[in-house]
Design an enzyme around this catalytic site. Structure first.
Site, PDB file in Angstrom:
ATOM      1  CG  HIS A 249       5.001  -3.041   2.288  1.00 49.23           C
ATOM      2  ND1 HIS A 249       5.787  -4.016   1.729  1.00 49.23           N
ATOM      3  CD2 HIS A 249       3.720  -3.447   2.115  1.00 49.23           C
ATOM      4  CE1 HIS A 249       5.021  -4.984   1.244  1.00 49.23           C
ATOM      5  NE2 HIS A 249       3.773  -4.672   1.470  1.00 49.23           N
TER       6      HIS A 249
HETATM    7  O1  RIB Z   1       4.048  -2.606  -2.385  1.00 51.46           O
HETATM    8  C1  RIB Z   1       3.808  -2.061  -1.106  1.00 51.46           C
HETATM    9  C2  RIB Z   1       3.566  -0.583  -1.183  1.00 51.46           C
HETATM   10  O2  RIB Z   1       2.419  -0.319  -1.998  1.00 51.46           O
HETATM   11  C3  RIB Z   1       3.249   0.060   0.177  1.00 51.46           C
HETATM   12  O3  RIB Z   1       3.703   1.384   0.175  1.00 51.46           O
HETATM   13  C4  RIB Z   1       1.749   0.019   0.232  1.00 51.46           C
HETATM   14  O4  RIB Z   1       1.203   1.040   1.082  1.00 51.46           O
HETATM   15  C5  RIB Z   1       1.389   0.300  -1.202  1.00 51.46           C
HETATM   16  O5  RIB Z   1       1.451   1.711  -1.395  1.00 51.46           O
END
Ligand code: RIB
Ligand code: CA
Length: 325
Positions: A249
């Site tokens: 992500h």
């Molecule tokens: O939903 C994904 C996010 O939540 C990313 O930033 C992961 O590292 C968690 O923080």
């Protein structure tokens, strides 16, 4: 390209760690001023230590790392009844999966992250870009304590939310779910926001083929990345719904800053749900402008996945390989 003065606000966490490595390997494009940490994937004690570990691994013992908020604005437990997993289920007990880096010697800055934001932004002669890859508690606190800093922010690029379904609940994405009120404060702040949500980031999943390419780079950094990300590929891995690998992500924030042409965006009105219901933390994105309200964010919905991994591989390759014996 003019260097982007950047502060990363994060909760390392596997994908946050890769985002930091990507930023630190992109010195022509990014001037990383500091890293602030927040609770999320694991408790603040771990997220701040992990940020320091990753900076040391990257050969940057000079990097300034700050400890931020250890909890969200309101956490009376009602939200935890809506979900059956927490960050450490995905990122492991240490937050770095199977990667065993030694305790950091890089010092933690004594100033709290919120005060660092306020002091740095107020005193900066130029606007600063902020990359936010955890819950938005630090930023919301800073905006409330000192609203004048908003005009010193070039843009706030956030990994969070989704146009479609969530990951921690059907409605919400983890970062916004962790602190819905903070996300609400940030999305009503008027600060220029780029929102990179799950619709985009779910597409950048690790594969064992790509991990083999990274392993072949043969550096301490590439080995650590393997130790971290292969955690997503172990037989009993706890994966997010609907994915088959580790979702990278957060590195999308840095890739967007370096190569925005890899992404497709649309200006849209975004509202964060702060109700005490199953919708807590939901980001409602008015993708078709049905509400007729002024857009409040640049929302990303597409990524060139091949281009993303080519950039990430090329930048990880910049870390010095082990000396050949
Ligand atoms: O939903 C994904 C996010 O939540 C990313 O930033 C992961 O590292 C968690 O923080
Ligand atoms: Ca994160």
């Amino acid at each position: 390209m003019k260097k982007i003065p950047l502060i990363m606000d994060c909760d390392p966490g596997l994908d946050d760690a890769v985002a930091i490595l990507l930023a630190l390997a992109s010195l022509d494009e990014i001037n990383l001023l500091g890293i602030t940490t927040v609770v999320g994937n694991c408790p603040i004690e771990q997220t701040e230590q992990n940020a320091r570990r990753i900076c040391e691994l990257a050969g940057r013992p000079d990097m300034k790392v700050y400890r931020g908020c250890p909890r969200s604005f309101f956490d009376f437990g009602f939200r935890s009844s809506f979900t059956d997993y927490v960050g450490s289920d995905i990122h492991g007990e240490t937050g770095l999966g199977g990667c065993k880096l030694p305790p950091p010697t890089l010092p933690l800055q004594s100033q709290n992250a919120v005060n660092y934001f306020i002091e740095t932004l107020l005193n900066s002669p130029t606007k600063i870009t902020i990359a936010a890859s955890g819950c938005l508690t630090n930023l919301a606190c800073a905006f409330i304590m000192e609203p004048r800093i908003k005009e010193k922010i070039e843009k706030l690029v956030i990994m969070g939310g989704s146009i479609g379904i969530g990951n921690i609940t059907p409605a919400a994405e983890f970062n916004f779910y962790t602190d819905p009120q903070a996300a609400y404060v940030v999305f009503t702040s008027g600060v220029p926001i780029v929102m990179i949500g799950l619709d985009t980031t779910r597409k950048t999943q690790t594969s064992e083929k790509w991990l083999a390419e990274i392993e072949a780079l043969g550096s301490p950094v590439s080995q650590a990345v393997i130790d971290m990300l292969s955690y997503y590929h172990r037989p009993d891995a706890f994966l997010e719904v609907g994915v088959s690998g580790g979702v990278l992500h957060d590195p999308n924030i840095i890739a967007y800053l370096i190569k925005p042409e890899l992404y497709k965006v649309r200006e849209a009105y975004v509202e964060i749900d702060i109700s005490s219901t199953v919708l807590a933390g939901r980001s409602t994105v008015d993708w078709h402008g049905k509400l007729g309200r002024k857009p409040t964010a640049t929302v990303v919905n597409e990524v060139d996945v091949k281009g993303f991994f080519a950039l990430l591989t090329e930048r990880l390759q910049r870390y010095t390989a082990y000396k050949k014996a």
